[in-house]
Design a protein around this motif. Structure first.
Motif, PDB file in Angstrom:
ATOM      1  N   ARG A  98       0.728  -1.372   0.145  1.00 47.89           N
ATOM      2  CA  ARG A  98       0.021   0.075  -0.077  1.00 47.89           C
ATOM      3  C   ARG A  98       0.672   1.326  -0.123  1.00 47.89           C
ATOM      4  NH1 ARG A  98      -2.760  -3.716   3.535  1.00 47.89           N
ATOM      5  NH2 ARG A  98      -4.946  -4.277   2.764  1.00 47.89           N
ATOM      6  N   TYR A 106       5.795  -1.224   1.944  1.00 47.06           N
ATOM      7  CA  TYR A 106       5.272  -1.408   3.603  1.00 47.06           C
ATOM      8  C   TYR A 106       3.860  -1.561   3.433  1.00 47.06           C
ATOM      9  CZ  TYR A 106       4.802  -0.119   8.220  1.00 47.06           C
ATOM     10  OH  TYR A 106       4.491  -0.006   9.793  1.00 47.06           O
ATOM     11  N   ASP A 107       3.486  -2.174   4.436  1.00 43.01           N
ATOM     12  CA  ASP A 107       2.060  -2.489   4.607  1.00 43.01           C
ATOM     13  C   ASP A 107       1.703  -3.226   3.288  1.00 43.01           C
ATOM     14  OD1 ASP A 107      -1.030  -0.538   4.904  1.00 43.01           O
ATOM     15  OD2 ASP A 107      -0.671  -2.620   5.432  1.00 43.01           O
TER      16      ASP A 107
END
Length: 121
Positions: A98, A106-107
């Motif tokens: 994301r 990340y994410d």
């Protein structure tokens, strides 16, 4: 959501191209990246490409040898690996993230199943 393929056994110095087939609007929604995990080691970042495709990011260990790209028409992300080294041996995973932090995905929204790359001497 993601399906990686293209792994195999190659000799050091040779090239290999991995593919990551995505579904739906994944490529136009998420940052796409590749990670790898060598035997006995933690998963590590390899490369990432922005949603627009205009920016790419690489780990120092692969910079100048690997190239990430994506084809919207085929809904596929590629990892071209040249001048392979024995230390590139690992299971390679594609991921949809994301956001980026410090040039790293990340994410993570989705992980693909890994594909094994073995580089022999």
């Amino acid at each position: 959501q993601l399906q990686a393929s293209g792994g195999g056994l190659v000799q050091a110095g040779c090239s290999l191209r991995l593919s990551c087939a995505a579904f739906g609007r994944t490529l136009s929604t998420y940052i796409m990246g590749w990670f790898r995990q060598a035997p006995g080691k933690e998963r590590e970042f390899v490369t990432a490409i922005s949603v627009s495709g205009g920016s790419t990011y690489y780990a120092d260990s692969v910079k100048g040898r690997f190239a990430i790209s994506k084809d919207y028409a085929k809904n596929t992300v590629y990892l071209q690996m040249n001048s392979l080294k024995i230390e590139d041996t690992a299971v390679y995973y594609c991921a949809a993230a994301r956001t980026l932090v410090g040039g790293r995905p990340y994410d993570i929204a989705y992980w693909g199943k890994g594909t094994l790359v073995t580089v022999s001497s």
